[in-house]
Scaffold this motif. Structure first.
Motif, PDB file in Angstrom:
ATOM      1  N   ALA A  51       0.833  -1.206   0.000  1.00 21.54           N
ATOM      2  CA  ALA A  51       0.000   0.000   0.000  1.00 21.54           C
ATOM      3  C   ALA A  51       0.869   1.257   0.000  1.00 21.54           C
ATOM      4  CB  ALA A  51      -0.924  -0.006   1.213  1.00 21.54           C
ATOM      5  N   THR A  56      -1.689   3.838  -1.919  1.00 22.61           N
ATOM      6  CA  THR A  56      -3.102   3.616  -1.622  1.00 22.61           C
ATOM      7  C   THR A  56      -3.287   3.473  -0.113  1.00 22.61           C
ATOM      8  OG1 THR A  56      -2.895   1.196  -1.844  1.00 22.61           O
ATOM      9  CG2 THR A  56      -3.451   2.450  -3.824  1.00 22.61           C
ATOM     10  N   LYS A 198      -4.707  11.242  -7.573  1.00 25.39           N
ATOM     11  CA  LYS A 198      -5.556  10.750  -6.503  1.00 25.39           C
ATOM     12  C   LYS A 198      -6.952  10.592  -7.076  1.00 25.39           C
ATOM     13  CE  LYS A 198      -2.374  11.189  -3.233  1.00 25.39           C
ATOM     14  NZ  LYS A 198      -1.816  10.034  -2.493  1.00 25.39           N
ATOM     15  N   SER A 219      -5.908  -2.967  -4.323  1.00 28.55           N
ATOM     16  CA  SER A 219      -5.390  -1.794  -3.623  1.00 28.55           C
ATOM     17  C   SER A 219      -6.316  -0.616  -3.863  1.00 28.55           C
ATOM     18  CB  SER A 219      -3.990  -1.443  -4.135  1.00 28.55           C
ATOM     19  OG  SER A 219      -3.161  -2.589  -4.187  1.00 28.55           O
ATOM     20  N   GLY A 220      -6.565   0.162  -2.812  1.00 32.38           N
ATOM     21  CA  GLY A 220      -7.430   1.315  -2.982  1.00 32.38           C
ATOM     22  C   GLY A 220      -7.870   1.908  -1.670  1.00 32.38           C
TER      23      GLY A 220
END
Length: 361
Positions: A51, A56, A198, A219-220
């Motif tokens: 991450a 993220t 972003k 991922s987020g």
């Protein structure tokens, strides 16, 4: 003694392999429990490191991108969602979209990287009261071009939309602030880092290419990855990634921190050498500064003859369809190729290409 064959079919772009002697030992390959009941303890560290690398909030590990995309589409494509699909998206993403379509979700297919068609599709779905979910590749494995992430992400909040990217080709290669001395950028964090963007973006990435670890990640935003963790079908009905796969991912991330940028610069040097050597001998290649390099389109019989000529010289390559629907002879350059292999292969390929061209004249 025969020299080794020159293998240009592997997608281990940075040459990471993770031999058993480089990994900690293990007492079991799997926990025997579904992923929803927990991952091996080392998985938390891998998820946090990934991450941070990708930029993220959170990462959810998965067995494969097939599992990951199935879960993402199942959870993120609700009843009031319409899907916008880049037609050149990788097949695994398309399979998951097809499954969502079978569940009644409308799908609008748009031409590859076509921002005009994308804007029109977003407007159509918004006018119908549907939340758009855009599905595409972060970097196209066919042409090597990045998806227009920043522009797309900036348009989605007004439509309450979300971007779901397959970032497999980008993770481990592309990073922040690319420049002449480091054309892939810094860090290898993938598309979000490359775009400096972003926004409402979820990434699905396999670590099996640049990082050489057969494991995937979602991922987020934390709120979305947690929703996928709780409600994704594979988390309930499939085992988590194996202990060895997670250990390989941890090893890859350590290697990336120590020598990743040097490996990427080595790779860029080899790609440039190959492209220059072929170009000087009359063979233009597509792919730009991406490891996957392809000839102009060829008919299948000609492509097979070219493959045979390369094979006779001890060189392994392959034929594949590109993002425009044509078939091309394709070679994958990695950081492990020597300059001798690069220059010799360029000479053999270019000579074979030119002989075929003379034959057809």
């Amino acid at each position: 003694m025969n020299r080794r064959r020159a293998d240009f079919t592997s997608s281990l772009y940075l040459g990471m392999r993770h031999a058993s002697t480089e990994l900690p030992g293990w007492s079991a390959l799997t926990t025997g429990r579904p992923a929803a009941l927990g991952l091996p303890p080392v998985a938390d560290g891998v998820a946090k490191a990934l991450a941070e690398l990708q930029g993220t909030e959170a990462v959810l590990l998965a067995r494969s991108t097939l599992h990951a995309f199935a879960d993402c589409l199942e959870v993120l494509a609700g009843e009031q969602t319409g899907i916008v699909l880049d037609v050149a998206a990788y097949p695994i993403a398309r399979w998951a979209v097809r499954r969502a379509a079978g569940m009644g979700r409308p799908v609008l297919r748009i031409p590859h990287h076509d921002l005009g068609s994308l804007a029109a599709a977003l407007d159509r779905l918004h006018a119908r009261g549907l939340r758009p979910l855009v599905v595409a590749d972060g970097v196209c494995g066919g042409c090597g071009k990045p998806f227009p992430l920043a522009t797309t992400a900036s348009r989605l909040p007004a439509k309450n939309g979300l971007l779901l990217l397959d970032d497999t080709q980008s993770l481990g290669l592309f990073g922040e602030r690319p420049g002449p001395g480091h054309p892939f950028g810094d860090g290898g964090g993938g598309s979000l880092r490359l775009a400096g963007a972003k926004g409402p973006v979820v990434l699905v990435s396999s670590l099996a290419k640049a990082f050489g670890a057969p494991i995937a990640a979602i991922s987020g935003p934390a709120v979305l990855t947690e929703k996928i963790r709780k409600h994704g079908g594979s988390a309930m009905h499939a085992s988590p990634p194996s202990t060895v796969d997670i250990a390989a991912a941890a090893h890859a991330l350590r290697l990336n921190r120590v020598e990743g940028n040097a490996l990427r610069e080595r790779l860029a040097t080899r790609i440039r050498l190959f492209r220059r050597a072929c170009g000087e001998q009359g063979l233009p290649l597509s792919g730009g500064l991406f490891p996957v390099q392809a000839t102009p389109p060829v008919a299948a019989p000609r492509g097979k003859r070219l493959l045979d000529r390369l094979a006779a010289a001890g060189i392994d390559a392959f034929l594949r369809r590109d993002c425009r629907g044509g078939t091309a002879l394709t070679l994958v350059i990695t950081a492990t190729h020597t300059t001798g292999e690069i220059t010799e292969t360029a000479a053999v390929l270019s000579a074979a290409w030119n002989r075929e061209a003379e034959r057809e004249d």
